[in-house]
Design a protein around this motif. Structure first.
Motif, PDB file in Angstrom:
ATOM      1  N   ARG A 143      96.900   9.955 -36.975  1.00  0.00           N
ATOM      2  CA  ARG A 143      96.036   9.357 -38.022  1.00  0.00           C
ATOM      3  C   ARG A 143      94.558   9.488 -37.457  1.00  0.00           C
ATOM      4  O   ARG A 143      93.406   9.858 -38.188  1.00  0.00           O
ATOM      5  N   TYR A 144      94.277   9.043 -35.993  1.00  0.00           N
ATOM      6  CA  TYR A 144      93.005   8.639 -35.856  1.00  0.00           C
ATOM      7  C   TYR A 144      92.446   9.568 -34.509  1.00  0.00           C
ATOM      8  O   TYR A 144      91.377   9.318 -34.142  1.00  0.00           O
ATOM      9  N   ALA A 145      93.163  10.520 -34.258  1.00  0.00           N
ATOM     10  CA  ALA A 145      92.694  11.160 -32.645  1.00  0.00           C
ATOM     11  C   ALA A 145      91.346  12.072 -33.124  1.00  0.00           C
ATOM     12  O   ALA A 145      90.462  12.088 -32.221  1.00  0.00           O
ATOM     13  N   GLU A 146      91.175  12.530 -34.464  1.00  0.00           N
ATOM     14  CA  GLU A 146      90.152  13.356 -34.597  1.00  0.00           C
ATOM     15  C   GLU A 146      88.983  12.522 -34.725  1.00  0.00           C
ATOM     16  O   GLU A 146      87.756  12.579 -34.242  1.00  0.00           O
ATOM     17  N   GLY A 147      89.015  11.160 -35.452  1.00  0.00           N
ATOM     18  CA  GLY A 147      88.035  10.235 -35.588  1.00  0.00           C
ATOM     19  C   GLY A 147      87.492   9.658 -34.240  1.00  0.00           C
ATOM     20  O   GLY A 147      86.088   9.272 -33.996  1.00  0.00           O
ATOM     21  N   MET A 148      88.356   9.239 -33.335  1.00  0.00           N
ATOM     22  CA  MET A 148      88.267   8.828 -31.812  1.00  0.00           C
ATOM     23  C   MET A 148      87.333   9.869 -31.236  1.00  0.00           C
ATOM     24  O   MET A 148      86.359   9.718 -30.541  1.00  0.00           O
ATOM     25  N   ARG A 149      87.670  11.128 -31.379  1.00  0.00           N
ATOM     26  CA  ARG A 149      87.174  12.328 -30.568  1.00  0.00           C
ATOM     27  C   ARG A 149      85.487  12.347 -31.233  1.00  0.00           C
ATOM     28  O   ARG A 149      84.723  12.516 -30.313  1.00  0.00           O
ATOM     29  N   LEU A 150      85.468  12.397 -32.309  1.00  0.00           N
ATOM     30  CA  LEU A 150      84.141  12.334 -33.034  1.00  0.00           C
ATOM     31  C   LEU A 150      83.080  11.317 -32.536  1.00  0.00           C
ATOM     32  O   LEU A 150      82.066  11.552 -32.087  1.00  0.00           O
ATOM     33  N   VAL A 151      83.774   9.954 -32.363  1.00  0.00           N
ATOM     34  CA  VAL A 151      82.886   8.931 -31.713  1.00  0.00           C
ATOM     35  C   VAL A 151      82.796   9.323 -30.373  1.00  0.00           C
ATOM     36  O   VAL A 151      81.462   8.775 -29.958  1.00  0.00           O
ATOM     37  N   LEU A 152      83.564   9.416 -29.752  1.00  0.00           N
ATOM     38  CA  LEU A 152      83.636   9.506 -28.202  1.00  0.00           C
ATOM     39  C   LEU A 152      82.598  10.608 -27.882  1.00  0.00           C
ATOM     40  O   LEU A 152      81.845  10.333 -26.729  1.00  0.00           O
ATOM     41  N   ASN A 153      82.347  11.829 -28.765  1.00  0.00           N
ATOM     42  CA  ASN A 153      81.648  12.715 -28.418  1.00  0.00           C
ATOM     43  C   ASN A 153      79.967  12.294 -28.629  1.00  0.00           C
ATOM     44  O   ASN A 153      79.134  12.948 -28.063  1.00  0.00           O
ATOM     45  N   THR A 154      79.848  11.194 -29.294  1.00  0.00           N
ATOM     46  CA  THR A 154      78.569  10.708 -29.258  1.00  0.00           C
ATOM     47  C   THR A 154      77.970   9.856 -28.193  1.00  0.00           C
ATOM     48  O   THR A 154      76.884   9.239 -28.312  1.00  0.00           O
ATOM     49  N   PHE A 155      78.942   9.059 -27.376  1.00  0.00           N
ATOM     50  CA  PHE A 155      78.708   8.510 -26.182  1.00  0.00           C
ATOM     51  C   PHE A 155      77.539   9.591 -25.330  1.00  0.00           C
ATOM     52  O   PHE A 155      77.678  10.313 -25.134  1.00  0.00           O
ATOM     53  N   GLY A 156      76.685   8.386 -24.978  1.00  0.00           N
ATOM     54  CA  GLY A 156      75.482   9.174 -24.252  1.00  0.00           C
ATOM     55  C   GLY A 156      75.843   8.995 -22.717  1.00  0.00           C
ATOM     56  O   GLY A 156      77.190   8.771 -22.070  1.00  0.00           O
ATOM     57  N   PRO A 157      74.939   9.495 -21.755  1.00  0.00           N
ATOM     58  CA  PRO A 157      75.291   9.505 -20.308  1.00  0.00           C
ATOM     59  C   PRO A 157      75.344   8.065 -19.940  1.00  0.00           C
ATOM     60  O   PRO A 157      75.072   7.243 -20.435  1.00  0.00           O
ATOM     61  N   VAL A 158      75.665   7.931 -18.559  1.00  0.00           N
ATOM     62  CA  VAL A 158      76.004   6.776 -17.952  1.00  0.00           C
ATOM     63  C   VAL A 158      74.546   6.208 -17.634  1.00  0.00           C
ATOM     64  O   VAL A 158      73.682   6.543 -17.156  1.00  0.00           O
ATOM     65  N   PRO A 159      74.312   4.761 -18.132  1.00  0.00           N
ATOM     66  CA  PRO A 159      73.162   4.325 -18.111  1.00  0.00           C
ATOM     67  C   PRO A 159      72.477   4.192 -16.717  1.00  0.00           C
ATOM     68  O   PRO A 159      73.419   3.867 -15.879  1.00  0.00           O
ATOM     69  N   GLU A 160      71.435   3.700 -16.417  1.00  0.00           N
ATOM     70  CA  GLU A 160      70.715   3.385 -15.288  1.00  0.00           C
ATOM     71  C   GLU A 160      70.744   1.837 -15.037  1.00  0.00           C
ATOM     72  O   GLU A 160      70.737   1.419 -13.879  1.00  0.00           O
ATOM     73  N   PHE A 161      71.122   1.000 -15.921  1.00  0.00           N
ATOM     74  CA  PHE A 161      71.279  -0.293 -15.841  1.00  0.00           C
ATOM     75  C   PHE A 161      70.045  -1.002 -15.247  1.00  0.00           C
ATOM     76  O   PHE A 161      70.083  -1.751 -14.384  1.00  0.00           O
ATOM     77  N   SER A 162      68.898  -0.572 -15.755  1.00  0.00           N
ATOM     78  CA  SER A 162      67.514  -0.974 -15.308  1.00  0.00           C
ATOM     79  C   SER A 162      66.483  -0.837 -16.307  1.00  0.00           C
ATOM     80  O   SER A 162      66.908  -0.555 -17.800  1.00  0.00           O
ATOM     81  N   GLY A 163      65.218  -1.248 -16.372  1.00  0.00           N
ATOM     82  CA  GLY A 163      64.175  -1.018 -17.361  1.00  0.00           C
ATOM     83  C   GLY A 163      64.259  -1.905 -18.336  1.00  0.00           C
ATOM     84  O   GLY A 163      64.749  -2.944 -18.547  1.00  0.00           O
ATOM     85  N   GLU A 164      63.783  -1.408 -19.649  1.00  0.00           N
ATOM     86  CA  GLU A 164      63.815  -2.269 -20.799  1.00  0.00           C
ATOM     87  C   GLU A 164      65.002  -2.817 -21.289  1.00  0.00           C
ATOM     88  O   GLU A 164      64.903  -4.083 -21.651  1.00  0.00           O
TER      89      GLU A 164
END
Length: 306
Positions: free
Chosen positions: A241-262
């Motif tokens: 049911r959900y594999a395609e939707g999960m992959r679509l969302v997961l592919n929008t995740f960005g790079p590992v954050p720096e955990f600093s700044g703004e």
């Protein structure tokens, strides 16, 4: 005899074991004992003290020592709780390696240092293992048991059995991996939380609410895989049911954050408004957290017995 060491001492004493708490400073040990006494007495009063023994009986099982050799004499299990510093931990295990026999288990509380970094080269390496607790161990029962590549299987089994005996919830990792399992899951959640706040999708306060009043409600009792199983007609059906939707969302995740700044400033401001960074306020909030964890643990125990 810091926070983790004290908590371990209480857990082992609750299980009926004699505990020797070691530190280099006598004053630190006296402070630790007094803190343990206060916690045990308060929990006894509230009816949430662990184990079958009274607070006084448990306290009688804990003694202190400033001499390492004397501290570990006759021990069957040694739990190291020094700060998260590789060289310091290696130094301690190097000292222990020279004075222990071939039966004692040498265990570390490290949350991220790999067993291969900690124990390689020790003559008692087969007796070495990581038993990573969740802070605070007294209130959160999970223990990750992580072997060194040369750890003897009997060391893993004995450690697992001991953790079960003292009322913890041990899990065995088949091999070492950076961050073990709990922190890998935790960092994945923190990373996406950070991105969502940083991109202005949601406020820090509401983000925490998504977990505490949403996902966290489920995860207090079942894990992500069982959640999948129950949210469809089994895991296979969920994937269909959900594999395609999960992959679509997961592919929008960005790079590992720096955990600093703004974003760091934004998150810090929101949390500091809610809980000012003042020792007295932070301690009160931690005490509230521990009381909540105690109540949750009690509820989970009742539900299991029902």
């Amino acid at each position: 005899s810091g926070l983790i060491g004290r908590s371990w001492a209480m857990v082992f004493a609750a299980g009926g074991f004699k505990v020797k708490l070691y530190d280099i400073a006598q004053q630190q040990l006296m402070s630790a004992l007094e803190n343990i006494r206060q916690q045990m007495k308060e929990m006894e009063k509230l009816g949430v003290l662990k184990g079958a023994l009274s607070a006084e009986q448990q306290l009688a099982l804990i003694s202190v020592c400033t001499d390492l050799k004397a501290a570990v004499e006759g021990a069957t299990f040694i739990q190291e709780c020094t700060p998260e510093n590789l060289e310091l931990k290696k130094k301690i295990f190097g000292q222990l390696d020279l004075i222990v026999d071939d039966n004692v288990i040498l265990s570390s509380s490290t949350s991220c240092l790999l067993p291969s970094k900690l124990f390689t080269g020790l003559k008692h390496v087969k007796q070495c293992i990581v038993s990573h607790p969740v802070n605070p161990p007294y209130f959160v029962p999970l223990v990750e048991i992580v072997p060194h590549p040369e750890t003897d299987p009997s060391t893993t089994e004995r450690t697992y059995a001991l953790m079960k005996k003292i009322g913890q919830s041990p899990v065995k990792l088949n091999r070492e991996i950076e961050g073990f399992v709990l922190n890998r899951l935790q960092y994945a959640v923190i990373s996406e939380a950070w991105r969502l706040v940083g991109e202005g999708v949601i406020s820090p306060t509401d983000l925490d609410l998504v977990m505490s009043d949403g996902l966290g409600m489920r995860y207090a009792f079942i894990g992500p895989l069982e959640t999948m199983h129950l949210n469809a007609e089994g895991v296979s059906n969920y994937c269909e049911r959900y594999a395609e939707g999960m992959r679509l969302v997961l592919n929008t995740f960005g790079p590992v954050p720096e955990f600093s700044g703004e974003t760091a400033q934004k998150v810090n401001q929101a949390l500091s408004e809610k809980i000012p960074v003042v020792p007295k306020v932070l301690d009160a909030r931690r005490k509230w957290r521990d009381e909540c964890l105690t109540g949750l643990a009690k509820l989970k125990t009742q539900m299991k017995s029902d």
